[in-house]
Every structure is written in C-alpha cells, then in structure tokens.
Enzyme design. Structure first.
Site, PDB file in Angstrom:
ATOM      1  N   GLY A 215      99.825  26.098  24.661  1.00 17.40           N
ATOM      2  CA  GLY A 215     100.871  26.581  23.769  1.00 17.40           C
ATOM      3  C   GLY A 215     101.075  28.082  23.911  1.00 17.40           C
ATOM      4  O   GLY A 215     100.932  28.658  24.991  1.00 17.40           O
ATOM      5  N   SER A 216     101.371  28.716  22.793  1.00 18.64           N
ATOM      6  CA  SER A 216     101.769  30.125  22.841  1.00 18.64           C
ATOM      7  C   SER A 216     100.647  31.077  23.212  1.00 18.64           C
ATOM      8  O   SER A 216     100.906  32.242  23.524  1.00 18.64           O
ATOM      9  CB  SER A 216     102.366  30.538  21.496  1.00 18.64           C
ATOM     10  N   THR A 217      99.380  30.627  23.198  1.00 15.84           N
ATOM     11  CA  THR A 217      98.323  31.518  23.678  1.00 15.84           C
ATOM     12  C   THR A 217      98.530  31.845  25.153  1.00 15.84           C
ATOM     13  O   THR A 217      98.112  32.904  25.618  1.00 15.84           O
ATOM     14  CB  THR A 217      96.924  30.899  23.476  1.00 15.84           C
TER      15      THR A 217
END
Length: 487
Positions: A215-217
């Site tokens: 995801g956004s990591t």
C-alpha cells in the site's frame, strides 16, 4: 606343498583386501546414503542422545532439552514459546526443524566440524560432539513490547537497528508453542494437526514468510526513485499531477481516498504527508519501469539471496509491466508485495542516511563452553540513496507523524518519522485492507536513528472503515520504538 601355501596366502590376502575395501565403501563412500536412509535408526538415536544446544535472547536461553528416558531421549523445550516462535522456529523429533533451529542446526545438534579441535578424527570415530549455542540479536524488551502491542490482532512486526542491521524484534500473531510438537507421541501428532489446519495459521511466520501488498508505505520507495532519478528536484515545487489521474493506456482513472485532500498538482512533500495516490501513480510512470525497479531492488526487492540466516519470502516488484500497471505498483498495489522485514529495511535505509545494512538475526555462535565460533559482522547491503535524498525523506516522514496520518506514532521527546499504508486486496478490493505503518525513531535531530519498524495488521474482524495504518498499526510501532528508546 610350498606353491599351494603361497596360493592360499595370496587368496587370504586378496580376501582381506576385499573386506577392507568393502568396509571403506560402506563406512566412507556409502555413509551419507545410509545416514539419509529413513530406516536407519542410528542417526536419530545419536542425534537425540544428548541435549541440543541453546538459542539465546540477550543472555538468557529461550530453549532447553528434557530427558524422556525413551530411545529418542532428549526432547526440545521452549521458554515463552509463542513469544519467540517466529525467531526460533521448531525442532521436532517427528517433523524436523524450521527457521533458526534449521538454519543453525549443525551448531545446535553438535554436527558442525567447527565444534571440534580434531574434526577429521571425530568424523572417523563418530564420537558425539558437545553442541554449541546460538546468540540472537533480539532485544527481549522490544520483542515483548511488540507482542503485547499486537495483542489479539492478526499481524506482524519487524524491527531493525538501522546502523548495524541487527534485528531487534520479529513478532507474528497469532503464534504457537513449538514445544507442543517437539516429541513423538500422540500429543505431538494431535498438536501438529490442530496447528496446520487452524484457520488463522499460527505457524505462519508473517514477519518473514508472508508477503502483503504494501500500500502507501511503498510511496517511500517511489519518492526515493523520483528524487534519485531527478524527476523531482524540489519537494516543495508543484507537480504536474491531475486529480483523478487517467492511467496510461487505460480507460480507468486513479483517484484519492479524499476528494478534498488537495492532491491536484501537489508538491511531493504535501503528497507524501496526505498520501496522494494520483501524484505517486504519475510519478512512478514519469520515473519509468527501469529506474523504479532499480530503486526497489536497491532496497532488497526481488532478491532471493537475503538470509538472516533463515530465508524470508522474496518481496516482489514486477520487472515487466505496462504503464498503467507501473502506476498502480508505484502506490504499492497491483502485484507489488513485501514482507514486514522488507518494509523495515526501507525505513532503515532512510533513517541511516541512505545506507541499507544487511539484516541479521544471529549475533554469534559459540561452542558448548561459550567460546565464540563465529561473530556476525556488520556489512552494507546497498547505498540506496545519497545523504541529501535521505535527509529530504527523513523530513517528509517526520511531517507525516507531526502533521499527517501518522500522529499516533509520535513519542514525546523523540524525533519520529513514519508512513502509513492501507493496502487493498481481494476480488475487486472488497477484502478488509491490510493496515501498515513503517517508521524510525531517534533521540533528537542529528543523533543516529536507533530503530526502524514495520507493522502490518490483518484485522478481518474489524469494520472496514476502522482499518488504517495510522489507526491500527501506528500505535504498535510507537510501543516498539518506545521500548528501544527506553534503554
């Protein structure tokens, strides 16, 4: 008469030589095959005829052995088994070994030639050697803090010392007690069956052996690629990023979680803090597949050779994609997948001013008397980025914790940087998202970072709207960082 005596003597000599050759063939040439034959009971009898060496956390053994008086005498025992199972793995007389028990089996079982001053003589005489011990890099206070913070959640934590690569914590929940499957009786058989058929997979090491969409990591990797490649030269300059962003070669448009986030043409710093999908999707396409892949691989993606010494699952960034798939991969979706250890390595490289150290779980091995056999040295895995890029990334990660979605990771009196992630998965992304948080902490600006952490939470029982990296995973990371900084 003399010729007959000579012939008889020659025949006897020939038979003696044949016996010696056959003995040599059986005891030396064919020995490995006989040792590996399942019908050969001598090997397990010898293997379990003495206590196994210990695995140590700090200065305390977390393993032991107990005598049963049976033919396979010594059975493995574990202290705080569920807490340390993702580190130790198991050693079972029925089911073999796993994780550190497998990777360091020659030391722990006493079969390593390095344990003897005369290894050749031991190999010929087959005298049992006193087993050695394995001291890990795990910090017991940090391990316990991570385990307690995860509580009843399904998930994992990996924590590293960015400057050395020492693994400070490896936690996977739900867990299990390796001691329940160590023996040979019906209890061990029943415990194994319950564990391998359990729906929540307690024997799965989620910290090392499970990959998730990050995801956004993963936008941390994309931001580094954009800065290293020169696509972005000023983190505060507006980008050319429409909202929504039409995926190249596709009729689909990429949007953001909140229409009011102000992501259109947002600068990199702002886009990172509020996690703009549109900005990072377009940046991935602008950077291009080759540079994105090279940056991801500098962090450790696509590398099957990494061993700690147990081999984690390979984290994946596809090497062949079209532009739309690349845009989705650049926000940690599509086929991009990572272990918690891998994402801890991403945070560690940023925190260590751009240098990624090789992660390791074993501090040293010793003989039975405690004398060192091998000490694990610190070594750099890759210079992922220069210091200027690392400093820019550190400032952006600090802004996430101070002003963005990572506020739940803040620690009074410490400098903390982080990045949240909420990874979609399942058919049409209808599954409950995975909540991610990666972070690092130091005592103050200018001081070296003391810990880098990655947390993933699979909370199938929670309401979908309640799952987020900031809400579910950041508090776990905060507990881990607090435990490290408290020393």
């Amino acid at each position: 008469m003399i010729p007959y005596a000579r012939r008889a003597a020659a025949l006897c000599l020939l038979l003696l030589v044949a016996l010696l050759v056959n003995a040599l063939r059986i005891q030396v040439v064919r020995a490995p095959a006989y040792d590996a034959n399942p019908a050969n009971r001598r090997v397990p009898i010898e293997r379990y005829g003495q206590p196994r060496g210990d695995i140590l956390v700090g200065s305390r053994p977390v393993t032991g052995s107990r005598s049963t008086g049976a033919q396979l005498d010594w059975v493995r025992t574990y202290a705080d088994g569920p807490l340390y199972a993702p580190v130790t793995g198991f050693s079972s007389q029925t089911y073999g070994t796993a994780l550190l028990e497998a990777a360091e089996d020659d030391i722990l079982s006493g079969s390593s030639p390095g344990l003897s001053a005369l290894p050749l003589w031991n190999a010929v005489s087959r005298q049992p050697q006193r087993p050695g011990h394995v001291r890990t890099t795990i910090d017991p206070a940090v391990q316990k803090a991570a385990y307690k913070a995860l509580g009843g959640k399904k998930g994992a934590v990996a924590a590293l010392d960015p400057a050395t690569g020492r693994i400070l914590a490896l936690v996977s929940t739900p867990s299990y007690d390796p001691g329940t499957i160590a023996g040979t009786g019906p209890q061990a058989l029943g415990a194994w069956r319950r564990l391998v058929t359990a729906e929540d997979q307690p024997m799965l090491n989620r910290a090392l052996r499970q990959t998730y969409p990050p995801g956004s990591t993963f936008k941390t990797v994309t931001a580094v690629a954009a800065l290293v490649s020169g696509v972005v030269t000023d983190v505060d300059r507006p980008t050319d990023s429409p909202d929504p962003y039409p995926l190249p070669g596709s009729t689909t448009a990429l949007g953001n979680e909140s229409a009011s986030a102000g992501c259109e043409d947002a600068p990199l710093r702002y886009a990172y803090v509020v996690s703009c999908n549109t900005v990072f999707g377009k940046l991935g396409d602008d950077v291009g597949l080759r540079a994105m892949r090279e940056t991801a691989e500098a962090f450790g993606f696509n590398d099957p050779s990494i061993g700690v010494p147990s081999h984690p699952a390979v984290s994946v960034f596809d090497r062949r994609m079209d532009r739309a798939q690349l845009a989705l991969s650049s926000i940690g979706q599509y086929d991009t997948r990572a272990t918690p250890l891998q994402m801890a390595m991403v945070a560690a490289a940023v925190a260590n001013d751009g240098t990624l150290m090789y992660p390791h779980l074993v501090d040293r091995t010793t003989d039975g008397a405690g004398l060192p056999l091998e000490v694990t040295g610190q070594r750099a895995y890759r210079q992922v980025m220069d210091a200027a890029v690392a400093f820019a990334m550190q400032d952006m990660m600090v802004a996430v914790v101070r002003h963005g979605t990572g506020r739940n990771a803040a620690l009074p009196g410490a400098l903390v940087g982080g990045k949240t992630g909420t990874a979609q998965h399942g058919e049409d992304n209808r599954g409950n998202p995975f909540a991610w948080f990666i972070s690092w902490a130091k005592q103050s600006r200018g001081a070296p970072a003391e810990v880098a952490v990655a947390v993933v939470v699979e909370d199938a029982a929670a309401d979908r709207a309640d799952i987020s990296g900031g809400g579910k995973a950041a508090p776990v990371a905060r507990a881990v960082m607090r435990a490290v900084l408290a020393h």
